[in-house]
Design an enzyme around this catalytic site. Sequence first.
Site, mmCIF file in Angstrom:
data_model
loop_
_atom_site.group_PDB
_atom_site.id
_atom_site.type_symbol
_atom_site.label_atom_id
_atom_site.label_comp_id
_atom_site.label_asym_id
_atom_site.label_seq_id
_atom_site.Cartn_x
_atom_site.Cartn_y
_atom_site.Cartn_z
ATOM 1 N N ASP A 1 0.854 -1.188 0.000
ATOM 2 C CA ASP A 1 0.000 0.000 0.000
ATOM 3 C C ASP A 1 0.887 1.234 0.000
ATOM 4 O O ASP A 1 1.960 1.232 0.623
ATOM 5 C CB ASP A 1 -0.902 0.020 1.237
ATOM 6 C CG ASP A 1 -2.030 -0.992 1.166
ATOM 7 O OD1 ASP A 1 -2.471 -1.322 0.051
ATOM 8 O OD2 ASP A 1 -2.482 -1.444 2.230
ATOM 9 N N ASP B 1 -6.913 -1.644 -4.416
ATOM 10 C CA ASP B 1 -7.953 -1.269 -3.450
ATOM 11 C C ASP B 1 -8.963 -0.332 -4.100
ATOM 12 O O ASP B 1 -10.175 -0.475 -3.909
ATOM 13 C CB ASP B 1 -7.349 -0.559 -2.239
ATOM 14 C CG ASP B 1 -6.490 -1.451 -1.378
ATOM 15 O OD1 ASP B 1 -6.781 -2.651 -1.266
ATOM 16 O OD2 ASP B 1 -5.509 -0.935 -0.802
#
Length: 165
Positions: free
Chosen positions: A121, A138
């Site tokens: 991330d 995501d």
Amino acid sequence: MKITRLGWTAYAVAIATLVVDQISKVWILGLLGREQGSSLPLLGPLHLTMVHNYGMSFGLLRGTDWGRWLLTGFSIVVVIGLAFWARRGRKLLPALGVGMIIGGAIGNNLIDRVLYGYVVDFIDVSRLHFPWVFNVADSGISIGVALLLLDSFLSEESKLSHQTE
């Protein structure tokens, strides 16, 4: 059963989502390295911050190796189910949504977890009071779910308007 034109569209969107996700992760790993927490301001409140996500949403199952493989296995089942559903696509919004979800699930929960042991991330907008750091996959999953919900809402509205006429 034959794959519809919108089924092929869903598969193309899945591939595009997956490719953009993986290219962005290769780029960010080259830029920031793999050190947890390394960060680079990009534009205004947007920072690129390396976060190793070992769990799933909101850190669930974090820190367990069995959780990593459970999430990987669950993702495989979900991707296969969605791929079969996409085959008979008849509407654009669900085809786009399912494609984005498939691409995001493969990028995050299959490739990242197998290659790195965690999800990479890096999109950090915490300065806007959004506490989570996320990635392209995501975003694909979130937008895909939103498109499915929008289609469901529009379909329900259409049914209601036809019933009142």
